[in-house]
Design a protein around this motif. Structure first.
Motif, PDB file in Angstrom:
ATOM      1  N   THR A   1       8.119   8.873  -3.269  1.00  0.00           N
ATOM      2  CA  THR A   1       7.119   9.393  -4.202  1.00  0.00           C
ATOM      3  C   THR A   1       7.260   8.662  -5.518  1.00  0.00           C
ATOM      4  O   THR A   1       8.354   8.599  -6.096  1.00  0.00           O
ATOM      5  CB  THR A   1       7.288  10.898  -4.436  1.00  0.00           C
ATOM      6  N   GLY A   2       6.140   8.086  -5.978  1.00  0.00           N
ATOM      7  CA  GLY A   2       6.111   7.377  -7.241  1.00  0.00           C
ATOM      8  C   GLY A   2       5.177   8.060  -8.216  1.00  0.00           C
ATOM      9  O   GLY A   2       4.695   9.170  -7.969  1.00  0.00           O
ATOM     10  N   PRO A   3       4.871   7.406  -9.321  1.00  0.00           N
ATOM     11  CA  PRO A   3       4.037   8.031 -10.354  1.00  0.00           C
ATOM     12  C   PRO A   3       2.638   8.374  -9.883  1.00  0.00           C
ATOM     13  O   PRO A   3       1.998   9.281 -10.435  1.00  0.00           O
ATOM     14  CB  PRO A   3       4.011   6.985 -11.474  1.00  0.00           C
ATOM     15  N   ASP A   4       2.145   7.679  -8.873  1.00  0.00           N
ATOM     16  CA  ASP A   4       0.794   7.936  -8.369  1.00  0.00           C
ATOM     17  C   ASP A   4       0.797   8.629  -7.013  1.00  0.00           C
ATOM     18  O   ASP A   4      -0.219   8.631  -6.308  1.00  0.00           O
ATOM     19  CB  ASP A   4       0.006   6.615  -8.279  1.00  0.00           C
ATOM     20  N   GLY A   5       1.944   9.202  -6.647  1.00  0.00           N
ATOM     21  CA  GLY A   5       2.015   9.918  -5.378  1.00  0.00           C
ATOM     22  C   GLY A   5       2.784   9.154  -4.325  1.00  0.00           C
ATOM     23  O   GLY A   5       3.597   8.269  -4.640  1.00  0.00           O
ATOM     24  N   PRO A   6       2.540   9.458  -3.045  1.00  0.00           N
ATOM     25  CA  PRO A   6       3.315   8.842  -1.963  1.00  0.00           C
ATOM     26  C   PRO A   6       3.119   7.330  -1.881  1.00  0.00           C
ATOM     27  O   PRO A   6       2.007   6.820  -2.020  1.00  0.00           O
ATOM     28  CB  PRO A   6       2.766   9.534  -0.707  1.00  0.00           C
ATOM     29  N   VAL A   7       4.224   6.623  -1.691  1.00  0.00           N
ATOM     30  CA  VAL A   7       4.232   5.186  -1.419  1.00  0.00           C
ATOM     31  C   VAL A   7       5.230   4.955  -0.300  1.00  0.00           C
ATOM     32  O   VAL A   7       5.903   5.876   0.152  1.00  0.00           O
ATOM     33  CB  VAL A   7       4.608   4.354  -2.667  1.00  0.00           C
ATOM     34  N   THR A   8       5.338   3.713   0.144  1.00  0.00           N
ATOM     35  CA  THR A   8       6.282   3.391   1.205  1.00  0.00           C
ATOM     36  C   THR A   8       7.474   2.608   0.656  1.00  0.00           C
ATOM     37  O   THR A   8       7.434   2.072  -0.453  1.00  0.00           O
ATOM     38  CB  THR A   8       5.615   2.561   2.310  1.00  0.00           C
ATOM     39  N   LEU A   9       8.516   2.523   1.476  1.00  0.00           N
ATOM     40  CA  LEU A   9       9.660   1.687   1.125  1.00  0.00           C
ATOM     41  C   LEU A   9       9.205   0.255   0.885  1.00  0.00           C
ATOM     42  O   LEU A   9       9.680  -0.414  -0.036  1.00  0.00           O
ATOM     43  CB  LEU A   9      10.703   1.754   2.236  1.00  0.00           C
ATOM     44  N   LEU A  10       8.290  -0.226   1.689  1.00  0.00           N
ATOM     45  CA  LEU A  10       7.774  -1.585   1.519  1.00  0.00           C
ATOM     46  C   LEU A  10       7.107  -1.745   0.159  1.00  0.00           C
ATOM     47  O   LEU A  10       7.277  -2.778  -0.508  1.00  0.00           O
ATOM     48  CB  LEU A  10       6.787  -1.916   2.643  1.00  0.00           C
ATOM     49  N   ASP A  11       6.368  -0.727  -0.279  1.00  0.00           N
ATOM     50  CA  ASP A  11       5.709  -0.798  -1.588  1.00  0.00           C
ATOM     51  C   ASP A  11       6.723  -0.958  -2.721  1.00  0.00           C
ATOM     52  O   ASP A  11       6.436  -1.603  -3.738  1.00  0.00           O
ATOM     53  CB  ASP A  11       4.891   0.471  -1.836  1.00  0.00           C
ATOM     54  N   ALA A  12       7.912  -0.372  -2.557  1.00  0.00           N
ATOM     55  CA  ALA A  12       8.910  -0.403  -3.625  1.00  0.00           C
ATOM     56  C   ALA A  12       9.414  -1.816  -3.909  1.00  0.00           C
ATOM     57  O   ALA A  12       9.996  -2.063  -4.971  1.00  0.00           O
ATOM     58  CB  ALA A  12      10.076   0.510  -3.287  1.00  0.00           C
ATOM     59  N   PHE A  13       9.200  -2.750  -2.989  1.00  0.00           N
ATOM     60  CA  PHE A  13       9.595  -4.143  -3.233  1.00  0.00           C
ATOM     61  C   PHE A  13       8.738  -4.785  -4.318  1.00  0.00           C
ATOM     62  O   PHE A  13       9.112  -5.828  -4.856  1.00  0.00           O
ATOM     63  CB  PHE A  13       9.467  -4.953  -1.947  1.00  0.00           C
ATOM     64  N   GLU A  14       7.575  -4.219  -4.602  1.00  0.00           N
ATOM     65  CA  GLU A  14       6.641  -4.769  -5.591  1.00  0.00           C
ATOM     66  C   GLU A  14       6.292  -6.216  -5.278  1.00  0.00           C
ATOM     67  O   GLU A  14       6.095  -7.037  -6.188  1.00  0.00           O
ATOM     68  CB  GLU A  14       7.208  -4.640  -7.004  1.00  0.00           C
ATOM     69  N   GLY A  15       6.273  -6.544  -3.989  1.00  0.00           N
ATOM     70  CA  GLY A  15       5.901  -7.885  -3.565  1.00  0.00           C
ATOM     71  C   GLY A  15       7.034  -8.887  -3.559  1.00  0.00           C
ATOM     72  O   GLY A  15       6.856 -10.024  -3.094  1.00  0.00           O
ATOM     73  N   ARG A  16       8.190  -8.495  -4.041  1.00  0.00           N
ATOM     74  CA  ARG A  16       9.323  -9.424  -4.047  1.00  0.00           C
ATOM     75  C   ARG A  16      10.039  -9.408  -2.713  1.00  0.00           C
ATOM     76  O   ARG A  16       9.807  -8.563  -1.869  1.00  0.00           O
ATOM     77  CB  ARG A  16      10.275  -9.077  -5.200  1.00  0.00           C
ATOM     78  N   ARG A  17      10.948 -10.364  -2.524  1.00  0.00           N
ATOM     79  CA  ARG A  17      11.616 -10.542  -1.231  1.00  0.00           C
ATOM     80  C   ARG A  17      12.775  -9.554  -1.046  1.00  0.00           C
ATOM     81  O   ARG A  17      13.071  -9.149   0.070  1.00  0.00           O
ATOM     82  CB  ARG A  17      12.130 -11.988  -1.131  1.00  0.00           C
ATOM     83  N   GLN A  18      13.445  -9.200  -2.150  1.00  0.00           N
ATOM     84  CA  GLN A  18      14.602  -8.337  -2.047  1.00  0.00           C
ATOM     85  C   GLN A  18      14.446  -7.107  -2.937  1.00  0.00           C
ATOM     86  O   GLN A  18      13.715  -7.127  -3.933  1.00  0.00           O
ATOM     87  CB  GLN A  18      15.875  -9.094  -2.448  1.00  0.00           C
ATOM     88  N   LEU A  19      15.169  -6.054  -2.574  1.00  0.00           N
ATOM     89  CA  LEU A  19      15.148  -4.803  -3.321  1.00  0.00           C
ATOM     90  C   LEU A  19      16.569  -4.259  -3.413  1.00  0.00           C
ATOM     91  O   LEU A  19      17.281  -4.195  -2.407  1.00  0.00           O
ATOM     92  CB  LEU A  19      14.256  -3.774  -2.619  1.00  0.00           C
ATOM     93  N   ILE A  20      16.990  -3.895  -4.618  1.00  0.00           N
ATOM     94  CA  ILE A  20      18.229  -3.162  -4.825  1.00  0.00           C
ATOM     95  C   ILE A  20      17.843  -1.755  -5.243  1.00  0.00           C
ATOM     96  O   ILE A  20      17.135  -1.575  -6.251  1.00  0.00           O
ATOM     97  CB  ILE A  20      19.115  -3.808  -5.904  1.00  0.00           C
ATOM     98  N   ALA A  21      18.296  -0.766  -4.497  1.00  0.00           N
ATOM     99  CA  ALA A  21      17.958   0.628  -4.797  1.00  0.00           C
ATOM    100  C   ALA A  21      19.227   1.384  -5.169  1.00  0.00           C
ATOM    101  O   ALA A  21      20.208   1.366  -4.418  1.00  0.00           O
ATOM    102  CB  ALA A  21      17.282   1.290  -3.602  1.00  0.00           C
ATOM    103  N   TYR A  22      19.180   2.046  -6.324  1.00  0.00           N
ATOM    104  CA  TYR A  22      20.272   2.930  -6.704  1.00  0.00           C
ATOM    105  C   TYR A  22      19.857   4.358  -6.379  1.00  0.00           C
ATOM    106  O   TYR A  22      18.858   4.861  -6.909  1.00  0.00           O
ATOM    107  CB  TYR A  22      20.605   2.818  -8.193  1.00  0.00           C
TER     108      TYR A  22
END
Length: 266
Positions: free
Chosen positions: A57-78
């Motif tokens: 869940t983001g500021p505009d409601g449900p999103v996916t894990l893929l969306d959290a990459f913001e188009g980049r190749r890698q994601l670090i999640a805390y």
């Protein structure tokens, strides 16, 4: 601080000091090289696929894990620990400590890496998450003045942290291959010190972190709490305040007049 307030290292001439430091420097260099070797082994780990459609869940409601990459190749999640329904002062001092130190993201972005906070929306003492965990937790982000991508991960925690302790903080690395997502590394507890700079700097000083677990000479100050204080005037030696007090980084925001009320929008 006067010389009577804490024991001091032995005072020697410059030549003796440099000789002792030189011996330590050899160990530091070996430590650095071992860290490089561990990082090289980390880059050779296998990976495991994760469902890219897992809900956040983001500021505009449900999103996916893929969306959290913001188009980049890698994601670090805390994965931020969270006490739903509790005031700001009760929130995790450890998570507040490490998250406060992640400020400038342009260096990560230059390597095609997105950093984001996945707030868990529940603590291990809770069987079910609250109805709106994002709304409550993002008010804490705003109170702290953090400019970081922030999501609630409560809807997918059982899958995202499969086999791990839900509610505990984790640092997890992901890789995107097209529309597929893979987990490449994770750590927890002191592994999250990768986000830190203050403790790293303290480790260079004569008194270190000043915490009871450290191996220090007799008489060294070791009465500090784990990043939580009562906000009063500094004392020496520090007076332990746990339980109680607040995460240290909250005090400047209160002094600046920011509201730490998490029950309603500011």
């Amino acid at each position: 601080m006067t010389s009577e307030s804490a024991n001091l290292p032995a005072a020697v001439d410059r030549a003796a000091f440099e000789a002792e430091l030189g011996a330590l420097r050899a160990r530091e260099k070996a430590h650095t090289r071992e860290g490089d070797a561990i990082a090289a082994a980390r880059r050779r780990l296998p990976m495991v696929e994760v469902d890219a459609s897992l809900e956040l869940t983001g500021p505009d409601g449900p999103v996916t894990l893929l969306d959290a990459f913001e188009g980049r190749r890698q994601l670090i999640a805390y994965y931020f620990m969270w006490w739903p329904g509790h005031p700001a002062a009760d929130q995790c001092e450890g998570c507040t400590w490490v998250t406060t130190q992640v400020r400038e993201l342009s260096y990560l972005h230059s390597r095609d890496i997105t950093f984001a906070v996945f707030c868990q929306g529940r603590n291990v003492t809770y069987d079910t998450p609250p109805a709106h965990p994002y709304d409550e937790s993002v008010r804490y982000r705003d109170f702290m003045g953090w400019d970081l991508p922030w999501y609630s991960a409560h809807a997918s925690l059982d899958t995202l942290l499969a086999g791990r302790e839900i509610g505990l903080f984790h640092l997890v690395c992901y890789l995107r291959d097209g529309d597929r997502v893979f987990e490449t590394y994770w750590t927890k507890r002191r592994g999250a010190e990768a986000m830190d700079n203050n403790y790293a700097l303290m480790d260079l000083t004569v008194y270190g972190r000043q915490e009871p677990w450290e191996d220090s000479p007799p008489g060294w100050p070791q009465q500090c709490t784990n990043t939580r204080t009562d906000g009063g005037p500094p004392t020496w030696p520090p007076v332990p305040v746990w339980p109680g007090g607040r995460p240290i980084a909250q005090w400047p925001h209160l002094e600046a007049g920011h509201s730490d009320d998490l029950t309603a929008s500011p």
